[in-house]
Each structure stands twice: as structure tokens, then as C-alpha cells.
Design an enzyme around this catalytic site. Structure first.
Site, mmCIF file in Angstrom:
data_model
loop_
_atom_site.group_PDB
_atom_site.id
_atom_site.type_symbol
_atom_site.label_atom_id
_atom_site.label_comp_id
_atom_site.label_asym_id
_atom_site.label_seq_id
_atom_site.Cartn_x
_atom_site.Cartn_y
_atom_site.Cartn_z
ATOM 1 N N HIS A 128 28.905 -63.956 -5.506
ATOM 2 C CA HIS A 128 27.245 -63.306 -5.684
ATOM 3 C C HIS A 128 26.680 -62.643 -4.674
ATOM 4 C CE1 HIS A 128 27.096 -67.465 -8.183
ATOM 5 N NE2 HIS A 128 28.743 -67.960 -7.826
ATOM 6 N N HIS A 185 26.639 -65.848 -12.377
ATOM 7 C CA HIS A 185 25.494 -66.216 -13.818
ATOM 8 C C HIS A 185 25.925 -65.340 -14.800
ATOM 9 C CE1 HIS A 185 23.109 -67.723 -9.768
ATOM 10 N NE2 HIS A 185 24.216 -66.406 -9.533
ATOM 11 N N GLU A 243 28.696 -64.500 -0.642
ATOM 12 C CA GLU A 243 27.209 -63.909 -1.475
ATOM 13 C C GLU A 243 27.146 -62.539 -0.162
ATOM 14 O OE1 GLU A 243 24.950 -65.009 -2.518
ATOM 15 O OE2 GLU A 243 25.676 -67.593 -2.357
HETATM 16 ZN ZN LIG Z 1 24.725 -66.260 -7.275
#
Ligand SMILES: [Zn+2]
Length: 202
Positions: free
Chosen positions: A79, A11, A144
């Protein structure tokens, strides 16, 4: 010559990614911080390419192009997760399923599990459809580290020490993958030659 690691902080800029349910912490800010910490840890051992090192947006094709052109040995996309239910929690690592990617994912996942044994282990998952895993030409993973949609994990990852430990886990997993001893940043000439030969498959 040494190994080359691309660190891809997810992002950025107008794309905040997930947003913390408890305090509004942006995924884009958290993963940039983790990525910069990871770079600092990696630099004594390997070459590092940052896809971004500030709060700017980079498209997915551009991220892959940068890593492919640079000739990275591995690609680590960082992430944090999010889900509609605030109950979801834990960590997972995605891999394209190729042999090298799976090996890298296992090593990073193992280090994460070792660092945070109390956290829910959602495991290593094959997800070849993820853009940055499909369009990079080297072993690639997407981590993640926790769920920003969980109040508890949102609070937890807001602490700098947590992000440092997450970076440390990815760092150790990367070094495991290359078979580099983290306690020996200074290589002798002989060790460098061996590493290059290893790398070339000689
Ligand atoms: Zn992400």
C-alpha cells in the site's frame, strides 16, 4: 518445492485507494506496478501468488481466502499512505504482532530503510485489527512505502525507478526472512533438500 509468497496489491478497480495530491496518481495503480516488479524479482527464488495482476477489485475476505487456500508461507500487502495533512511523509510497515509477522516486518522494514535512508522512518507498527493481517493464517505484513498526500513523495513515487527500488526492498526482506541468498537463484539438489527440511522444521 519452494517457499510460497503471496503478493497482495492493495485496492484496484473502482477502489483507487489514496490519490496523489500533486498529480492524481492512484494508489491502486502504483501498488500494482510495485507488486508486478516484486513478482519478477521473486520468481527465480520462490513461488509467487498474485492476489491481482491487473486493475480489478478483490474483496478483503477473498484476498485472505486465496492466500490461506494456497498455503502461502508469507503474505505481503503493498500500500501507499495518505493523511489529511500534506506534511505527513515517510514509510511504515504494519504487522499483526505475531512472532513470524514481526520478524518479516523487521526484515522488510530494514531493507526499505537501507534503500531510502533519507526517508522518514515511521517504524514497524503492530496493527492486529487490519483485516488482511487478522484473517491470514501465515506471517503477514502491510507496507506503506510513502504518502501520496505529500506532494514530494507523490512526485517521487511517480518515477518508475522509485517503485523498482521499493519492490527490491520488499524482495530482499522476503529473502532475508527465508534466509535465501539473492545472488544464488539456482539451487543445487542438496540445497533444495536442506531448504525443505528447514521449512518443515526437521
Ligand atoms: Zn491502501
Amino acid at each position: 518445492m519452494s517457499y510460497k509468497v503471496t503478493v497482495d496489491c492493495g485496492h484496484g478497480g473502482s477502489d483507487s485507494g489514496a490519490i496523489g495530491s500533486f498529480n492524481g496518481y492512484f494508489e491502486s495503480h502504483a501498488v500494482l506496478d510495485i507488486g508486478l516488479r516484486l513478482r519478477a524479482l521473486l520468481l527465480p527464488h520462490v513461488e509467487v501468488q498474485m492476489i491481482r495482476e491487473d486493475d480489478t477489485f478483490t474483496s478483503l475476505p477473498e484476498r485472505c481466502r486465496m492466500a490461506n487456500e494456497w498455503g502461502a508461507d508469507i503474505f505481503c500487502s503493498i500500500h501507499l499512505n495518505s493523511f489529511t495533512s500534506s506534511e505527513a511523509n515517510g514509510w511504515e510497515v504494519f504487522t499483526s504482532g505475531s512472532t513470524g509477522s514481526r520478524d518479516l516486518a523487521n526484515k522488510v522494514g530494514w531493507r526499505h530503510a537501507e534503500t531510502f535512508p533519507w526517508q522518514t522512518n515511521r517504524g514497524i507498527k503492530t496493527r492486529g485489527s487490519l483485516y488482511v493481517l487478522r484473517h491470514t493464517t501465515m506471517p503477514a505484513i502491510l507496507t506503506e512505502g510513502c504518502f501520496l498526500s505529500s506532494d514530494d513523495e507523490n512526485k517521487w513515487v511517480s518515477i518508475p525507478e522509485t517503485r523498482q527500488q521499493m519492490a527490491q526492498a520488499i524482495f530482499l526482506g522476503n529473502l532475508d526472512y527465508f534466509n535465501i541468498d539473492p545472488n544464488k537463484p539456482e539451487l543445487t539438489l542438496e540445497e533444495r533438500v536442506v531448504r525443505i527440511e528447514d521449512h518443515l522444521g526437521l
